[in-house]
Scaffold this active site. Structure first.
Site, PDB file in Angstrom:
ATOM      1  N   TRP A  72       0.848  -1.190   0.000  1.00  0.00           N
ATOM      2  CA  TRP A  72       0.000   0.000   0.000  1.00  0.00           C
ATOM      3  C   TRP A  72       0.888   1.246   0.000  1.00  0.00           C
ATOM      4  O   TRP A  72       1.736   1.408   0.876  1.00  0.00           O
ATOM      5  CB  TRP A  72      -0.938   0.006   1.210  1.00  0.00           C
ATOM      6  CG  TRP A  72      -1.849  -1.182   1.232  1.00  0.00           C
ATOM      7  CD1 TRP A  72      -1.852  -2.204   2.128  1.00  0.00           C
ATOM      8  CD2 TRP A  72      -2.884  -1.480   0.286  1.00  0.00           C
ATOM      9  NE1 TRP A  72      -2.808  -3.126   1.816  1.00  0.00           N
ATOM     10  CE2 TRP A  72      -3.466  -2.708   0.688  1.00  0.00           C
ATOM     11  CE3 TRP A  72      -3.380  -0.840  -0.845  1.00  0.00           C
ATOM     12  CZ2 TRP A  72      -4.518  -3.310  -0.009  1.00  0.00           C
ATOM     13  CZ3 TRP A  72      -4.418  -1.439  -1.539  1.00  0.00           C
ATOM     14  CH2 TRP A  72      -4.983  -2.641  -1.133  1.00  0.00           C
ATOM     15  N   SER A  95       6.064   3.301   0.919  1.00  0.00           N
ATOM     16  CA  SER A  95       4.932   2.390   0.950  1.00  0.00           C
ATOM     17  C   SER A  95       5.052   1.430   2.117  1.00  0.00           C
ATOM     18  O   SER A  95       6.119   1.292   2.720  1.00  0.00           O
ATOM     19  CB  SER A  95       4.857   1.583  -0.354  1.00  0.00           C
ATOM     20  OG  SER A  95       5.978   0.719  -0.465  1.00  0.00           O
ATOM     21  N   SER A  96       3.942   0.779   2.418  1.00  0.00           N
ATOM     22  CA  SER A  96       3.940  -0.374   3.321  1.00  0.00           C
ATOM     23  C   SER A  96       4.016  -1.605   2.433  1.00  0.00           C
ATOM     24  O   SER A  96       3.030  -2.012   1.810  1.00  0.00           O
ATOM     25  CB  SER A  96       2.668  -0.391   4.174  1.00  0.00           C
ATOM     26  OG  SER A  96       2.646  -1.538   4.996  1.00  0.00           O
ATOM     27  N   THR A  97       5.207  -2.183   2.338  1.00  0.00           N
ATOM     28  CA  THR A  97       5.452  -3.304   1.432  1.00  0.00           C
ATOM     29  C   THR A  97       4.617  -4.511   1.832  1.00  0.00           C
ATOM     30  O   THR A  97       4.360  -4.744   3.020  1.00  0.00           O
ATOM     31  CB  THR A  97       6.950  -3.666   1.452  1.00  0.00           C
ATOM     32  OG1 THR A  97       7.694  -2.508   1.073  1.00  0.00           O
ATOM     33  CG2 THR A  97       7.263  -4.809   0.503  1.00  0.00           C
TER      34      THR A  97
END
Length: 376
Positions: A72, A95-97
């Site tokens: 996200w 991002s939040s991988t």
């Protein structure tokens, strides 16, 4: 902490985690690291992003988003998702991988209890917290380049109860104050290994980081540091990619031109460069160049020297290349691609990397095989 969040965490851990990371994934609340919003891409235009907040969804839908095995985006063109008042245009910068990708990275780095780790790229702080859960906070040092991203990560990490050593700065310098480390992992991609990193890792310790470039292709390096400060190893089978370190982003691309310069027949179909190891080879051959595709034309351009090349198909089923400037970009790409063909077209895992004080050399097959230098 809701029962639903705990259940979703456990389901995610069962799906993606093993070999020491199951407890961490089942314990660290990922929703805390998404902050006040994430960006979703506009379905019609890939350069437009819409912020989505928890208040825009039910609690169930937001938690399902948080615990999906998806990446996200949390920052676009310098704007954090929670600060956006509408659509934002630009490239993602943080991002939040996807949790599965994070766990694959941690496993590939062979991190385990007793290790002291330096993480390049704190990001949202989720991977940092997974390591804190398994290793203890005192074993983890993490560096973030962007002060706003770093502040956001610090708040989330503290909120869930961990206290690693967090640094705001350029991760390419490492962090000598806490050296030496057993493992260094890069949760961002780099064009070249920082010469300072091997100096901060113990002999026998490792550096695990994606090596990418200005054409957008990457290979996942896992290197062992020697007692003399050099490092060497191979690229792994995993095709892992993270956003580029800010100092390693490409310069603005100049205008594309076609039909200018010396003309000849091309020996390689430019369509092979659309993705994968062939593009990796092109990137090794001309690391200073960027690539673009038109309707019928492949463009290479070097912003630093002004060199450019374009390749188009001809009526006879072949290809025509035009080259202009101080470097014949397509000549170098062709030579690299043909060398790769001769070797049987191996995946990036068929290559290795040797890092020394004077050069960093990617080699094909073994250290005595064909090789290309990473940019200085």
């Amino acid at each position: 902490m809701s029962d639903m969040a705990a259940r979703l965490r456990l389901e995610l851990a069962d799906k993606i985690a093993s070999e020491g990371w199951h407890d961490a994934v089942a314990s660290v609340p990922r929703e805390r690291f998404l902050g006040g919003a994430v960006f979703l891409p506009d379905p019609a235009r890939g350069d437009l992003w819409a912020p989505v907040r928890p208040t825009d969804k039910s609690e169930e839908d937001w938690l399902n988003l948080a615990y999906s095995n998806e990446t996200w985006v949390t920052q676009v063109a310098g704007t954090l998702a929670e600060d956006a008042t509408g659509m934002v245009q630009g490239e993602p910068r943080s991002s939040s991988t996807a949790p599965g990708l994070v766990v694959r990275m941690l496993k590939a780095a062979q991190i385990s209890e007793g290790d002291k780790v330096l993480e390049i790229g704190t990001g949202t702080g989720y991977s940092t917290s997974l390591m804190c859960r398994r290793l203890g906070s005192s074993a983890v040092t993490s560096i973030e380049y962007d002060p706003r991203v770093a502040a956001r990560a610090r708040a989330a990490i503290t909120d869930v109860g961990y206290e690693p050593h967090l640094v705001v700065g350029d991760g390419l310098y490492g962090y000598a104050d806490n050296a030496e480390y057993d493992r260094l992992i890069g949760t961002c991609s780099v064009r070249t290994i920082s010469p300072l990193w091997p100096q901060q890792i113990r002999a026998g310790g490792t550096i695990t980081v994606p090596i990418s470039g200005w054409m957008g292709e990457a290979a996942f390096a896992h290197l062992t540091v020697a007692g003399d400060g050099t490092a060497s190893g191979r690229f792994l089978r995993d095709d892992l990619y993270f956003m580029s370190a800010r100092p390693h982003l490409p310069p603005p691309r100049p205008l594309l031109m076609s039909g200018i310069g010396q003309m000849r027949g091309a020996r390689v179909d430019p369509a092979i460069l659309q993705a994968g190891t062939a593009l990796w080879m092109a990137q090794l051959a001309v690391p200073q160049a960027q690539i673009s595709w038109g309707v019928d034309t492949t463009f290479l351009v070097d912003a630093g020297t002004g060199a450019h090349a374009d390749v188009v198909s001809d009526s006879g089923g072949g290809w025509i290349v035009h080259q202009h400037g101080p470097i014949n970009l397509w000549d170098r790409v062709e030579e690299a691609i043909l060398t790769w063909h001769k070797a049987g077209r191996p995946h990036q895992s068929g290559f290795g990397l040797s890092v020394g004080p004077e050069e960093q050399r990617v080699w094909l097959g073994d250290p005595e095989g064909p090789s290309w230098n990473l940019p200085a």
